[in-house]
Design a protein around this motif. Sequence first.
Motif, PDB file in Angstrom:
ATOM      1  N   PRO A 168       0.818  -1.220   0.000  1.00 26.35           N
ATOM      2  CA  PRO A 168       0.000   0.000   0.000  1.00 26.35           C
ATOM      3  C   PRO A 168       0.849   1.266   0.000  1.00 26.35           C
ATOM      4  O   PRO A 168       1.902   1.326   0.633  1.00 26.35           O
ATOM      5  CB  PRO A 168      -0.812  -0.124   1.297  1.00 26.35           C
ATOM      6  CG  PRO A 168      -0.840  -1.588   1.595  1.00 26.35           C
ATOM      7  CD  PRO A 168       0.498  -2.106   1.133  1.00 26.35           C
ATOM      8  N   TYR A 169       0.364   2.299  -0.702  1.00 27.76           N
ATOM      9  CA  TYR A 169       1.098   3.553  -0.793  1.00 27.76           C
ATOM     10  C   TYR A 169       1.304   4.192   0.575  1.00 27.76           C
ATOM     11  O   TYR A 169       2.340   4.798   0.838  1.00 27.76           O
ATOM     12  CB  TYR A 169       0.370   4.534  -1.720  1.00 27.76           C
ATOM     13  CG  TYR A 169       0.659   4.295  -3.178  1.00 27.76           C
ATOM     14  CD1 TYR A 169       1.883   4.657  -3.738  1.00 27.76           C
ATOM     15  CD2 TYR A 169      -0.282   3.704  -4.002  1.00 27.76           C
ATOM     16  CE1 TYR A 169       2.158   4.433  -5.075  1.00 27.76           C
ATOM     17  CE2 TYR A 169      -0.021   3.474  -5.351  1.00 27.76           C
ATOM     18  CZ  TYR A 169       1.196   3.837  -5.880  1.00 27.76           C
ATOM     19  OH  TYR A 169       1.465   3.607  -7.200  1.00 27.76           O
ATOM     20  N   LYS A 170       0.314   4.069   1.467  1.00 27.22           N
ATOM     21  CA  LYS A 170       0.458   4.712   2.769  1.00 27.22           C
ATOM     22  C   LYS A 170       1.619   4.129   3.548  1.00 27.22           C
ATOM     23  O   LYS A 170       2.267   4.830   4.339  1.00 27.22           O
ATOM     24  CB  LYS A 170      -0.841   4.599   3.576  1.00 27.22           C
ATOM     25  CG  LYS A 170      -1.254   3.192   3.941  1.00 27.22           C
ATOM     26  CD  LYS A 170      -2.551   3.196   4.747  1.00 27.22           C
ATOM     27  CE  LYS A 170      -2.970   1.792   5.136  1.00 27.22           C
ATOM     28  NZ  LYS A 170      -4.235   1.796   5.922  1.00 27.22           N
ATOM     29  N   GLU A 171       1.922   2.838   3.339  1.00 22.81           N
ATOM     30  CA  GLU A 171       3.067   2.225   4.006  1.00 22.81           C
ATOM     31  C   GLU A 171       4.379   2.698   3.393  1.00 22.81           C
ATOM     32  O   GLU A 171       5.377   2.886   4.098  1.00 22.81           O
ATOM     33  CB  GLU A 171       2.947   0.704   3.936  1.00 22.81           C
ATOM     34  CG  GLU A 171       1.751   0.146   4.687  1.00 22.81           C
ATOM     35  CD  GLU A 171       1.665  -1.365   4.621  1.00 22.81           C
ATOM     36  OE1 GLU A 171       2.678  -1.995   4.245  1.00 22.81           O
ATOM     37  OE2 GLU A 171       0.595  -1.921   4.935  1.00 22.81           O
ATOM     38  N   LYS A 172       4.391   2.904   2.093  1.00 23.32           N
ATOM     39  CA  LYS A 172       5.597   3.411   1.436  1.00 23.32           C
ATOM     40  C   LYS A 172       5.920   4.819   1.927  1.00 23.32           C
ATOM     41  O   LYS A 172       7.078   5.155   2.206  1.00 23.32           O
ATOM     42  CB  LYS A 172       5.407   3.428  -0.085  1.00 23.32           C
ATOM     43  CG  LYS A 172       5.082   2.094  -0.718  1.00 23.32           C
ATOM     44  CD  LYS A 172       4.794   2.279  -2.200  1.00 23.32           C
ATOM     45  CE  LYS A 172       4.283   1.016  -2.859  1.00 23.32           C
ATOM     46  NZ  LYS A 172       3.963   1.213  -4.287  1.00 23.32           N
ATOM     47  N   ARG A 173       4.882   5.660   2.029  1.00 28.44           N
ATOM     48  CA  ARG A 173       5.088   7.052   2.461  1.00 28.44           C
ATOM     49  C   ARG A 173       5.648   7.126   3.875  1.00 28.44           C
ATOM     50  O   ARG A 173       6.468   7.983   4.188  1.00 28.44           O
ATOM     51  CB  ARG A 173       3.759   7.813   2.437  1.00 28.44           C
ATOM     52  CG  ARG A 173       3.150   7.999   1.079  1.00 28.44           C
ATOM     53  CD  ARG A 173       1.882   8.825   1.178  1.00 28.44           C
ATOM     54  NE  ARG A 173       1.200   8.822  -0.096  1.00 28.44           N
ATOM     55  CZ  ARG A 173      -0.024   8.331  -0.283  1.00 28.44           C
ATOM     56  NH1 ARG A 173      -0.688   7.818   0.734  1.00 28.44           N
ATOM     57  NH2 ARG A 173      -0.570   8.369  -1.478  1.00 28.44           N
ATOM     58  N   ALA A 174       5.161   6.225   4.723  1.00 30.29           N
ATOM     59  CA  ALA A 174       5.484   6.302   6.147  1.00 30.29           C
ATOM     60  C   ALA A 174       6.969   6.135   6.438  1.00 30.29           C
ATOM     61  O   ALA A 174       7.447   6.586   7.488  1.00 30.29           O
ATOM     62  CB  ALA A 174       4.678   5.258   6.918  1.00 30.29           C
ATOM     63  N   VAL A 175       7.726   5.494   5.541  1.00 28.73           N
ATOM     64  CA  VAL A 175       9.130   5.191   5.838  1.00 28.73           C
ATOM     65  C   VAL A 175      10.121   5.990   4.988  1.00 28.73           C
ATOM     66  O   VAL A 175      11.328   5.837   5.155  1.00 28.73           O
ATOM     67  CB  VAL A 175       9.406   3.676   5.640  1.00 28.73           C
ATOM     68  CG1 VAL A 175       8.554   2.859   6.598  1.00 28.73           C
ATOM     69  CG2 VAL A 175       9.145   3.241   4.194  1.00 28.73           C
ATOM     70  N   ARG A 176       9.633   6.855   4.111  1.00 26.10           N
ATOM     71  CA  ARG A 176      10.534   7.542   3.175  1.00 26.10           C
ATOM     72  C   ARG A 176      11.546   8.455   3.840  1.00 26.10           C
ATOM     73  O   ARG A 176      12.614   8.700   3.287  1.00 26.10           O
ATOM     74  CB  ARG A 176       9.707   8.357   2.167  1.00 26.10           C
ATOM     75  CG  ARG A 176       9.106   7.530   1.065  1.00 26.10           C
ATOM     76  CD  ARG A 176       8.459   8.394   0.020  1.00 26.10           C
ATOM     77  NE  ARG A 176       7.644   7.577  -0.859  1.00 26.10           N
ATOM     78  CZ  ARG A 176       6.462   7.926  -1.323  1.00 26.10           C
ATOM     79  NH1 ARG A 176       5.962   9.118  -1.003  1.00 26.10           N
ATOM     80  NH2 ARG A 176       5.790   7.117  -2.115  1.00 26.10           N
ATOM     81  N   THR A 177      11.218   8.984   5.007  1.00 21.94           N
ATOM     82  CA  THR A 177      12.131   9.929   5.651  1.00 21.94           C
ATOM     83  C   THR A 177      13.014   9.266   6.703  1.00 21.94           C
ATOM     84  O   THR A 177      13.765   9.955   7.396  1.00 21.94           O
ATOM     85  CB  THR A 177      11.333  11.076   6.307  1.00 21.94           C
ATOM     86  OG1 THR A 177      10.402  10.523   7.250  1.00 21.94           O
ATOM     87  CG2 THR A 177      10.574  11.861   5.257  1.00 21.94           C
ATOM     88  N   SER A 178      12.940   7.949   6.825  1.00 24.11           N
ATOM     89  CA  SER A 178      13.781   7.246   7.810  1.00 24.11           C
ATOM     90  C   SER A 178      14.399   5.996   7.189  1.00 24.11           C
ATOM     91  O   SER A 178      14.411   4.929   7.796  1.00 24.11           O
ATOM     92  CB  SER A 178      12.944   6.870   9.043  1.00 24.11           C
ATOM     93  OG  SER A 178      11.833   6.082   8.669  1.00 24.11           O
TER      94      SER A 178
END
Length: 301
Positions: A168-178
């Motif tokens: 899911p896209y929401k899971e991809k977004r959640a980790v982009r900055t870490s």
Amino acid sequence: MGWLCGGLRWAGGRPALAWYEYGQGGSGNGGPRRAGRVSEPAYGSDIAFRVTGAERRCVGARRDGCPLRAVVPGRSSGGQCPECARLDRSRSVAADTVADDPRPYAVYLAWFGPGMVKVGITADERGSARLLEQGAVAFSWLGRGPLMAARRTEELLRAALGVPDRIPYKEKRAVRTSLPGRAERAREIEELHRRAGALEGWPESLERAPFEAVDHAGVFGLEGLRPMTGVVTELAPGGVVAGRLLAAAGPDLHLGTADGGVVVLDTRLMSGWELAGAASGAAGVGVPVRSVERGVQGGLF
């Protein structure tokens, strides 16, 4: 006649917004798509637009506009009416509805974050475009061959190694900055590549590819990216979106706002809206945004 946004595309390894032109049909509601253009926003540049249309219209299917210009919900990520969506899906390799495509296909492993690796296939002629569209931070090819051989290989990895074919896209977004470093990103794909290569049951017609990690963090602008503070949930008539483009990954734009926040705009929500450039002094985001910090609807910024 007007220009409807078609969402984000990746052209030549760069993000580009697509625009569709509609002429006036006999009913006055607009006819098929007649032409298209793209605009290429650069990282660090300011983006500001206003929703000028009163309703969100279907962008059509198979590169043709929706003849009825059907109205679609603001929160729909597809931007299509049910009929056009079915028409696109009827010839979709991703939906597993096409079995007779003679083109060669490539099988890949895509990495989005720690423990987030998926397997997929794409037409070999498209190169890495599909990986950019999905927001894959890193990837490696597994092999190339006929469509059905690529399909069987994809299913082999799903069944034997438990590798999913969707994240899911929401899971991809959640980790982009870490994200971990480039070496660690490559290491996780390499291990799965090794395990996949040791499996029995590979189709003989699939030519295996050696491990070679390709990293998109630089292409997406993710290095040093600040954590997001909000996510746009939909556009609305008269709404304004303005900010500085910090990064783009898959369909997402990460925008730095005037109040110091970082709002993510899924450009699939832009598809079908008539948009125009906002005044140079426009600031902030004047459409519904969900606050990431509070985990609840943040209203209008």
